[in-house]
Scaffold this active site. Structure first.
Site, PDB file in Angstrom:
ATOM      1  N   HIS A   1     -23.244 -42.847   9.248  1.00  0.00           N
ATOM      2  CA  HIS A   1     -24.624 -42.582   9.651  1.00  0.00           C
ATOM      3  C   HIS A   1     -24.702 -41.657  10.868  1.00  0.00           C
ATOM      4  O   HIS A   1     -25.616 -40.841  10.975  1.00  0.00           O
ATOM      5  CB  HIS A   1     -25.354 -43.900   9.950  1.00  0.00           C
ATOM      6  CG  HIS A   1     -24.668 -44.745  10.978  1.00  0.00           C
ATOM      7  ND1 HIS A   1     -23.494 -45.416  10.729  1.00  0.00           N
ATOM      8  CD2 HIS A   1     -24.993 -45.020  12.269  1.00  0.00           C
ATOM      9  CE1 HIS A   1     -23.122 -46.078  11.817  1.00  0.00           C
ATOM     10  NE2 HIS A   1     -24.007 -45.846  12.763  1.00  0.00           N
TER      11      HIS A   1
ATOM     12  N   HIS B   1      -0.096 -24.453  11.594  1.00  0.00           N
ATOM     13  CA  HIS B   1       1.093 -25.196  11.993  1.00  0.00           C
ATOM     14  C   HIS B   1       1.287 -26.491  11.221  1.00  0.00           C
ATOM     15  O   HIS B   1       2.428 -26.870  10.926  1.00  0.00           O
ATOM     16  CB  HIS B   1       1.032 -25.515  13.488  1.00  0.00           C
ATOM     17  CG  HIS B   1       1.192 -24.319  14.374  1.00  0.00           C
ATOM     18  ND1 HIS B   1       2.203 -24.206  15.299  1.00  0.00           N
ATOM     19  CD2 HIS B   1       0.469 -23.177  14.474  1.00  0.00           C
ATOM     20  CE1 HIS B   1       2.108 -23.038  15.930  1.00  0.00           C
ATOM     21  NE2 HIS B   1       1.040 -22.405  15.449  1.00  0.00           N
TER      22      HIS B   1
ATOM     23  N   ARG C   1       9.026 -21.918   9.488  1.00  0.00           N
ATOM     24  CA  ARG C   1       9.242 -23.096  10.326  1.00  0.00           C
ATOM     25  C   ARG C   1       8.107 -24.100  10.208  1.00  0.00           C
ATOM     26  O   ARG C   1       8.334 -25.317  10.297  1.00  0.00           O
ATOM     27  CB  ARG C   1       9.465 -22.700  11.782  1.00  0.00           C
ATOM     28  CG  ARG C   1       8.222 -22.172  12.500  1.00  0.00           C
ATOM     29  CD  ARG C   1       8.557 -21.695  13.911  1.00  0.00           C
ATOM     30  NE  ARG C   1       7.381 -21.359  14.677  1.00  0.00           N
ATOM     31  CZ  ARG C   1       6.732 -20.207  14.594  1.00  0.00           C
ATOM     32  NH1 ARG C   1       7.150 -19.270  13.746  1.00  0.00           N
ATOM     33  NH2 ARG C   1       5.673 -19.974  15.358  1.00  0.00           N
TER      34      ARG C   1
END
Length: 205
Positions: free
Chosen positions: A64, A153, A187
């Site tokens: 809400h 990331h 990475r």
């Protein structure tokens, strides 16, 4: 500086790219109990493609306290031509945020929707709830930097927002930035694979 139409076009391109990538899903997206966007614990790149295809692009929900902002964000997305599934709540009557956070996260985790957006008072409880669903990586974002970082990331596939902490204009900018930022490879993908590997250790079989 990018115009609103530029942002809309970035959203369209990102959604089109994501939906069009379904045919390019690799073996790294094998569910192993995970859902949409789950990365393989094998060390391969995390896939953005839900096995079996995707239905509506974005699931959105709120309690809400977040209802008003949810309605405005849905209108904002639809104006950009994005398909949206409203998971509730549907009024300002008091309700419990975990119910709606779970429904959004479930749709993303099961591959029914590509992304998820959840709004409550602070965004924290919804992020906690959503992250209990396998395959979901929910991120609470409060500015443009956190929106970009969570995507590039951390490969976030669910965004949570705190309606009591940020205004409508900033919320729209965060959402636009979040959607327009692609997942980072190399990475970043390797580290997200490790997140999924940790998750897989605790899944009930």
């Amino acid at each position: 500086m990018a115009t609103q139409e530029d942002i809309y076009e970035l959203i369209r391109q990102e959604v089109d790219r994501a939906l069009g990538g379904a045919a390019e899903s690799t073996g790294a997206s094998s569910r192993q109990g995970h859902g949409s966007g789950a990365a393989s614990p094998s060390g391969s790149s995390a896939s953005q493609v839900a096995p079996g295809g995707v239905g509506d692009s974005i699931a959105i929900g709120s309690d809400h306290g977040g209802f008003g902002l949810k309605e405005k964000l849905m209108a904002h997305l639809r104006a950009a031509g994005v398909s949206v599934t409203d998971c509730g709540t549907f009024s300002t009557d008091a309700c419990d945020y975990p119910d709606f956070a779970h429904e959004v996260a479930r749709r993303v985790g099961e591959g029914l929707c590509r992304w998820g957006v959840i709004v409550d008072g602070a965004g924290i409880g919804s992020a906690m709830t959503a992250n209990k669903v396998p395959g979901v990586r929910a991120a609470l974002c409060y500015d443009l930097s956190s929106a970009r970082n969570s995507r590039e990331h951390n490969h976030a596939n669910v965004l949570t927002l705190g309606a009591g902490l940020i205004g409508e204009s900033l919320a729209k900018q965060i959402l636009d930035t979040w959607l327009a930022t692609p997942w980072g490879p190399d990475r970043h993908a390797r580290r997200v694979d490790k997140i999924t590997e940790v998750e897989s250790r605790y899944l009930r079989r």
